[in-house]
Design a protein around this motif. Structure first.
Motif, short mmCIF file in Angstrom:
data_model
loop_
_atom_site.label_atom_id
_atom_site.label_comp_id
_atom_site.label_asym_id
_atom_site.label_seq_id
_atom_site.Cartn_x
_atom_site.Cartn_y
_atom_site.Cartn_z
N LYS A 1 -36.26 -18.63 -13.87
CA LYS A 1 -37.71 -18.84 -13.81
C LYS A 1 -38.04 -20.14 -13.09
O LYS A 1 -38.98 -20.21 -12.29
N LEU A 2 -37.25 -21.19 -13.36
CA LEU A 2 -37.52 -22.47 -12.72
C LEU A 2 -37.29 -22.40 -11.22
O LEU A 2 -38.00 -23.02 -10.44
N CYS A 3 -36.28 -21.62 -10.78
CA CYS A 3 -36.04 -21.44 -9.35
C CYS A 3 -37.23 -20.76 -8.69
O CYS A 3 -37.62 -21.11 -7.57
N GLU A 4 -37.80 -19.78 -9.39
CA GLU A 4 -38.99 -19.10 -8.86
C GLU A 4 -40.14 -20.09 -8.72
O GLU A 4 -40.85 -20.12 -7.71
N GLU A 5 -40.34 -20.92 -9.75
CA GLU A 5 -41.45 -21.88 -9.74
C GLU A 5 -41.27 -22.93 -8.65
O GLU A 5 -42.23 -23.34 -8.01
N SER A 6 -40.03 -23.39 -8.45
CA SER A 6 -39.79 -24.44 -7.46
C SER A 6 -39.98 -23.93 -6.04
O SER A 6 -40.18 -24.71 -5.11
N SER A 7 -39.91 -22.59 -5.85
CA SER A 7 -40.12 -22.01 -4.53
C SER A 7 -41.55 -21.52 -4.35
O SER A 7 -41.85 -20.84 -3.37
N SER A 8 -42.42 -21.83 -5.32
CA SER A 8 -43.80 -21.35 -5.27
C SER A 8 -44.77 -22.53 -5.19
O SER A 8 -44.43 -23.66 -5.53
N PHE A 9 -45.98 -22.25 -4.73
CA PHE A 9 -47.04 -23.26 -4.74
C PHE A 9 -48.39 -22.56 -4.87
O PHE A 9 -48.51 -21.36 -4.63
N ASP A 10 -49.39 -23.31 -5.28
CA ASP A 10 -50.75 -22.78 -5.28
C ASP A 10 -51.65 -23.71 -4.49
O ASP A 10 -51.46 -24.94 -4.51
N LEU A 11 -52.57 -23.13 -3.76
CA LEU A 11 -53.53 -23.89 -2.96
C LEU A 11 -54.91 -23.32 -3.25
O LEU A 11 -55.20 -22.19 -2.88
N THR A 12 -55.73 -24.09 -3.94
CA THR A 12 -57.03 -23.60 -4.39
C THR A 12 -58.14 -24.01 -3.43
O THR A 12 -57.96 -24.94 -2.63
N PRO A 13 -59.31 -23.34 -3.52
CA PRO A 13 -60.47 -23.78 -2.72
C PRO A 13 -60.82 -25.25 -2.99
O PRO A 13 -61.23 -25.98 -2.08
N TYR A 14 -60.64 -25.67 -4.24
CA TYR A 14 -60.93 -27.07 -4.58
C TYR A 14 -59.99 -28.01 -3.83
O TYR A 14 -60.41 -29.09 -3.38
N ASP A 15 -58.71 -27.63 -3.70
CA ASP A 15 -57.75 -28.47 -2.97
C ASP A 15 -58.18 -28.66 -1.51
O ASP A 15 -58.15 -29.79 -0.99
N LEU A 16 -58.58 -27.56 -0.88
CA LEU A 16 -59.01 -27.64 0.52
C LEU A 16 -60.30 -28.44 0.65
O LEU A 16 -60.45 -29.23 1.59
N ALA A 17 -61.23 -28.24 -0.28
CA ALA A 17 -62.49 -29.00 -0.25
C ALA A 17 -62.22 -30.49 -0.44
O ALA A 17 -62.81 -31.34 0.26
N SER A 18 -61.32 -30.82 -1.36
CA SER A 18 -60.94 -32.22 -1.61
C SER A 18 -60.31 -32.83 -0.36
O SER A 18 -60.61 -33.98 0.01
N ALA A 19 -59.43 -32.06 0.31
CA ALA A 19 -58.77 -32.55 1.52
C ALA A 19 -59.81 -32.82 2.62
O ALA A 19 -59.74 -33.84 3.32
N MET A 20 -60.78 -31.90 2.77
CA MET A 20 -61.80 -32.08 3.81
C MET A 20 -62.72 -33.26 3.51
O MET A 20 -63.12 -33.99 4.41
N ASP A 21 -63.04 -33.46 2.24
CA ASP A 21 -63.85 -34.63 1.85
C ASP A 21 -63.15 -35.93 2.23
O ASP A 21 -63.78 -36.87 2.74
N ALA A 22 -61.83 -35.98 1.98
CA ALA A 22 -61.05 -37.18 2.31
C ALA A 22 -61.02 -37.41 3.82
O ALA A 22 -61.17 -38.54 4.29
#
Length: 367
Positions: free
Chosen positions: A227-248
């Motif tokens: 399970k940990l190997c699966e998690e370490s190879s995964s990521f999530d990118l939310t609309p909030y993350d992109l909005a935060s990046a654009m604000d910066a």
């Protein structure tokens, strides 16, 4: 397994003493390995004459074959003991304290767990803590870090069996950074304790300078590894993350535009040009904003089923999606370099706090 250099899977019910068996057997093997080196060194000095006739040196140790016996004791294999969480590792270390073995140990943890610098600890996000720590270390502006080299030879720190809490307590006592102290103790440690992700994630191994060649690796509670190997190879990118990046990025664009405008005025009057500390052209910053907008559009364009069940694609799909935003293997290096510059600029500026978690996450994903 250690003698034959093969992998082993051991299964036993809860409460049967698996931890003690693993610890004692591997530490006993390691001591036996050292005896093998001693026997060979003495045999070379004695020119074949037995030191103790009633106990021939050939019986001193057979933990390794002649071809495998290293010349120096420092070449004896290290033991890496990995478990799922630090609380589980603390239990293992407490078990070790109850044995006759007193190896040199070290436990690896994150800055979030080990940092004792008040200014760094006040940072809201883990990413900001990491960047502020690195900046202070580079400038030698953290007196806890500056004390590590001197304190890392203290007998109390080198010879004690310490878990994470003990490490922090002793770090505060000796005014030395527990995070960098653990990395220093690792060099001389006989056994190194760490969570799985430090071992399985190549970035973490590189960050902690872990070389697995020739080591004995123990994975406790190994049913969690998949399970940990699966998690370490995964990521999530939310609309909030992109909005935060654009604000910066917008903050950086505005500040750089003001500097450019001010320098145009200064140039007219032969005045000294202003410098924001960020060595990037407005056009390059605008390109990053464009990439973020394109990535947002590409994600929004993904068609989802009406029942909110989500959609599953093949592994290569993520590369096609990122390519729509001009994020490819060819552009990766220059983009990461630009993001790194912007993040350093934002972490070092004074004034209103700018949330950089989105930019940090994007940088980690691209990397």
């Amino acid at each position: 397994s250690s003698i034959k250099k093969v992998n082993g899977i051991l299964e036993s019910p809860t409460g049967t003493g698996k931890t003690l068996c693993l610890l004692c057997s591997t530490l006993a093997w390691r001591e036996h390995f050292k005896d093998t080196i001693s026997a060979r060194k003495i045999a070379q000095c004695m020119n074949g004459v037995e030191l103790f006739p009633e106990r021939p040196m050939s019986s001193w140790g057979n933990a390794a074959t002649d071809a495998d016996i290293p010349t120096y004791y420092t070449d004896v294999p290290k033991i890496i003991y990995a478990s799922r969480t630090h609380s589980q590792l603390t239990q293992v270390i407490n078990e070790l304290k109850n044995t006759v073995y007193r190896p040199k140990i070290c436990v690896l943890g994150s800055r979030e767990q080990l940092c004792i610098n008040p200014e760094v600890k006040r940072q809201e996000s883990n990413h900001m803590q990491i960047y502020m720590c690195r900046m202070k270390v580079m400038a030698r502006a953290c007196h806890f870090y500056n004390n590590v080299e001197e304190k890392s030879t203290e007998k109390e720190l080198v010879e004690s069996i310490m878990d994470i809490e003990d490490l922090v307590k002793n770090g505060n006592k000796h005014r030395a950074c527990p995070y960098y102290l653990s990395r220093s103790l690792k060099q001389q440690a006989d056994i190194i304790f760490m969570p799985y992700n430090y071992l399985l994630d190549s970035k973490s191994r590189q960050a902690h300078n872990l070389d697995l060649k020739g080591t004995v690796v123990i994975l406790d509670e190994a049913h969690n590894v998949e399970k940990l190997c699966e998690e370490s190879s995964s990521f999530d990118l939310t609309p909030y993350d992109l909005a935060s990046a654009m604000d910066a990025i917008n903050v950086v664009l505005e500040e750089q535009a003001k500097v450019v405008q001010q320098n145009e005025i200064n140039a007219e009057f032969n005045m000294e040009l202003a410098n924001s500390g960020l060595n990037m052209e407005l056009e390059d910053i605008a390109k990053i904003k464009k990439i973020l907008l394109q990535l947002e559009s590409a994600i929004d364009a993904v068609e989802l089923p009406p029942n909110d069940s989500g959609v599953t694609k093949g592994g290569s799909y993520i590369f096609d999606l990122f390519a729509e935003a001009q994020i490819t293997f060819q552009t990766k290096s220059s983009l990461l370099e630009s993001l790194e510059q912007i993040l350093q600029f934002l972490s070092g500026r004074t004034g209103i706090f700018v949330n950089t978690s989105g930019l940090h996450k994007l940088s980690d994903i691209i990397q």
